[in-house]
Scaffold this active site. Sequence first.
Site, mmCIF file in Angstrom:
data_model
loop_
_atom_site.group_PDB
_atom_site.id
_atom_site.type_symbol
_atom_site.label_atom_id
_atom_site.label_comp_id
_atom_site.label_asym_id
_atom_site.label_seq_id
_atom_site.Cartn_x
_atom_site.Cartn_y
_atom_site.Cartn_z
ATOM 1 N N PRO A 103 -41.568 -22.504 9.645
ATOM 2 C CG PRO A 103 -41.137 -23.725 11.585
ATOM 3 C CD PRO A 103 -40.462 -23.139 10.378
ATOM 4 C CD1 TRP A 104 -47.436 -22.487 12.479
ATOM 5 C CD2 TRP A 104 -47.235 -21.736 14.566
ATOM 6 N NE1 TRP A 104 -47.992 -23.430 13.309
ATOM 7 C CE2 TRP A 104 -47.887 -22.989 14.603
ATOM 8 C CE3 TRP A 104 -47.011 -21.076 15.775
ATOM 9 C CZ2 TRP A 104 -48.303 -23.588 15.785
ATOM 10 C CZ3 TRP A 104 -47.425 -21.675 16.953
ATOM 11 C CH2 TRP A 104 -48.063 -22.915 16.946
ATOM 12 N N PRO A 159 -41.439 -17.464 4.828
ATOM 13 C CG PRO A 159 -41.931 -15.416 5.849
ATOM 14 C CD PRO A 159 -41.319 -16.022 4.606
ATOM 15 C CB SER A 160 -45.499 -19.732 8.800
ATOM 16 O OG SER A 160 -46.884 -19.788 9.087
ATOM 17 C CB SER A 208 -47.002 -30.313 9.508
ATOM 18 O OG SER A 208 -47.359 -30.137 8.138
ATOM 19 C CD GLU A 258 -36.037 -28.965 12.281
ATOM 20 O OE1 GLU A 258 -36.071 -28.960 13.531
ATOM 21 O OE2 GLU A 258 -35.759 -27.962 11.607
ATOM 22 C CB CYS A 271 -39.822 -30.047 15.770
ATOM 23 S SG CYS A 271 -38.141 -29.461 16.035
#
Length: 288
Positions: free
Chosen positions: A140-141, A166-167, A217, A238, A272
């Site tokens: 994620p970013w 990667p994002s 997400s 995750e 998260c």
Amino acid sequence: KMLIDGKLVDGEGTYGVANPSTGTVFAQAPECSRKQLDQAVAAARKAFPAWAATPVKERQALLAKAAAKVQENLDALAEVLVKEQGKPIAMAKGEFMGIIGTLKHLSSANFEYEKVLVDNKKERVIQRRMPIGVVGGITPWNFPPLMAGWKFAEALSTGNVCIIKPSPYTPLSTLLLGEVLCDVFPAGVLNILSGGDQLGQWLVAHEGVHKISFTGSTRAGKAIQSASSSTLKRLTLELGGNDAAVVLDDADPKTTAEGLFQFSMGNSGQVCIAIKRAYVHKDIFDQV
């Protein structure tokens, strides 16, 4: 540049990466094509048998070398992360220190790859932990290099090979990490690609990839679970949570309030495990 089969390569196209503090595009990232993904998967599959057969101590020595390389390039890596993700420089350096800590830990960890479960006159049962093969990591970013580092460090330490995607919002620090580490591991053991959602879809559905590790997400996780089912990949998701804090009546209001704020708003709340709601005992509710 992307890292494919031990070489730093351009994409077949590019796309803009914006600085979130200004909203303006400040750099171009390589756009990985389907052909280049196939090349990365083929390189990883080719490298897997020899890497899996490499003695654990030798793999761990390369993880320690990787930690030293990240440390040597800490300032440059953190500067890129600040520009593309927006976090303060201290947090950016802390993120790369997290990678260094993970690599150092895994470089000396004592893993139990074989264990005798039953041994008697009638039977002998041995549990063996074997590498899976090609692991695709999608990150994620919010913590781009840290998530990438966790995924590839754990995969490589246990004899797997890895492809990191990667994002598209924050690819640059992870790509630079690949440049820093390009000469540490044998060709094909670590590959780092960049691109949009379509690249992630190709990676998840690719028949040459044996496992997907995704952090992001819940919506994207559902799509990945569905897309990976056709090849029966192993899958680790995750995803975002709805984490609660429970504050009892014997808690110190001042200390608790500070903790609630820190774990709710750290990284602008984009974590998260950030606290999303709090249940506070009525006797200290107003004080908290």
